[in-house]
Design an enzyme around this catalytic site. Structure first.
Site, mmCIF file in Angstrom:
data_model
loop_
_atom_site.group_PDB
_atom_site.id
_atom_site.type_symbol
_atom_site.label_atom_id
_atom_site.label_comp_id
_atom_site.label_asym_id
_atom_site.label_seq_id
_atom_site.Cartn_x
_atom_site.Cartn_y
_atom_site.Cartn_z
ATOM 1 N N LYS A 1 -10.157 32.090 -28.024
ATOM 2 C CA LYS A 1 -9.445 33.360 -28.250
ATOM 3 C C LYS A 1 -9.899 34.069 -29.519
ATOM 4 O O LYS A 1 -9.849 35.301 -29.594
ATOM 5 C CB LYS A 1 -7.931 33.134 -28.277
ATOM 6 C CG LYS A 1 -7.427 32.203 -29.349
ATOM 7 C CD LYS A 1 -5.924 31.987 -29.207
ATOM 8 C CE LYS A 1 -5.397 30.978 -30.219
ATOM 9 N NZ LYS A 1 -3.946 30.756 -30.057
ATOM 10 N N ARG B 1 8.099 27.006 -30.201
ATOM 11 C CA ARG B 1 7.423 28.058 -29.454
ATOM 12 C C ARG B 1 7.658 27.736 -27.985
ATOM 13 O O ARG B 1 8.802 27.522 -27.590
ATOM 14 C CB ARG B 1 5.942 28.147 -29.850
ATOM 15 C CG ARG B 1 5.349 29.547 -29.580
ATOM 16 C CD ARG B 1 3.902 29.672 -30.023
ATOM 17 N NE ARG B 1 3.000 28.916 -29.158
ATOM 18 C CZ ARG B 1 1.670 28.948 -29.271
ATOM 19 N NH1 ARG B 1 1.102 29.668 -30.221
ATOM 20 N NH2 ARG B 1 0.900 28.251 -28.453
#
Length: 357
Positions: free
Chosen positions: A34, A129
């Site tokens: 990413k 998360r």
């Protein structure tokens, strides 16, 4: 024009270091891409290393990877959104999941595309998360393990990315116990326990990894060689696979304090005048050809230790070169090493050229 340079020999060195580390311990691993923001020049460099698995959180990037090499196993590393289900099944071989509703949508879409889509069930381990709560894991697994066109490839967890919770040996033992629990309850085999990211590499080096944790997702350690427990560079790795080079477009001796009525600058900050500084004091300032559109200056590390970064506006960055031993002139290049977020900003900027050496 400022440019970002990738040093391919250093990238190759770091890749070989990690690949050896994982192979010696029978660990499968994939590269988290990413940070590259879908840059095909740099993606090709990774493919040339012999990478077989790539992870990303953007479908558009996985699409580019599949176009470059359809045989690469692609992994979508966040819970899928409903609007992206079709593309995820098309371009991601594996996805991370935490919602039964979403997995059912993936099952239906995989059936339409005549594919088997693999999933990793992410478990909440304290970083807060994504993740299924541990006490709900058995019920969750029970509802998804027999869905058509879905293969449960493994379980995993995310640590450190949001709240900074570190992947201690105890945390990874707990994850391993979830594997045993599922296998005993459902008489199945869980191929992957994906508990390792860059922050867990030091546990491998200390031989403190639970053996059941057999899959790692690596980004920062590959590109920066960083031990995220200590902040230091891992011995035997390079920290400077990437460097930023920026051109000096002005050099002028200027006052240390601004003059005139002060308000907020473009970043919303207000300059605080140091009343202890003699208004007649000056410094030799250089202006560089990049700014906040490309980078946040706190993520830059000047390779000349005597350079001080003053601040950035939208398109320019001002540095103090007064104490540098180098006799800089207009047109010279200033180089910077980068923190992870710094490289991410630069790779996401269309205004920074990307080159390879």
């Amino acid at each position: 024009m400022a440019f970002l340079k990738l040093y391919k020999t250093k990238l190759q060195h770091n890749y070989n270091f990690l690949n050896t580390l994982f192979k010696e311990r029978n660990i499968q691993w994939g590269i988290v891409t990413k940070i590259l923001c879908g840059n095909t020049i740099y993606l090709k460099e990774l493919l040339d290393l012999g990478v077989t698995e790539m992870h990303d959180s953007r479908i558009s990037n996985l699409k580019k990877i599949k176009k470059l090499n359809p045989e690469i196993q692609t992994v979508y590393i966040k819970p899928p959104s409903k609007l992206n289900i079709k593309k995820i099944v098309e371009f991601a071989d594996v996805s991370f999941n935490t919602e039964i509703y979403t997995i059912k949508l993936l099952s239906e879409e995989a059936k339409r595309q005549e594919k088997t889509h693999k999933i990793i069930i992410m478990i909440e381990m304290g970083d807060l998360r994504e993740g299924v709560l541990g006490e709900e894991l058995i019920s969750f697994y029970e509802q998804v393990f027999s869905l058509p066109n879905i293969e449960i490839r493994g379980i995993g967890t995310n640590l450190n990315c949001l709240s900074g919770v570190m992947p201690t040996q105890d945390k990874l033992i707990q994850l391993s116990l979830y594997k045993q629990l599922i296998e005993a309850k459902f008489n199945v085999k869980i191929p992957w326990v994906s508990g390792g990211t860059s922050v867990a590499v030091p546990l491998l080096l200390k031989n403190a990894r639970p053996m059941a944790v057999n899959h790692f997702r690596i980004g920062e350690a590959l590109f920066f060689g960083k031990d995220l427990f200590t902040g230091e560079t891992i011995e035997g790795m390079h920290h400077d696979v990437f460097k930023l080079y920026a051109e000096i477009i002005e050099i002028t001796e200027k006052p240390n304090n601004p003059t005139g009525e002060l308000g907020e600058n473009v970043a919303g900050n207000t300059f605080e005048v140091n009343e202890n500084v003699d208004l007649s004091e000056t410094s030799l300032r250089a202006i560089l050809d990049f700014g906040l559109l490309d980078m946040q200056p706190q993520y830059l590390i000047p390779n000349d230790p005597n350079i001080v970064i003053i601040d950035s506006s939208s398109d320019m960055t001002v540095i103090d070169i007064s104490t540098s031993k180098n006799k800089y002139k207009v047109g010279d290049l200033i180089s910077f090493s980068l923190q992870y977020m710094g490289a991410l900003y630069l790779l996401n900027s269309d205004y920074i050229e990307k080159v390879i050496e």
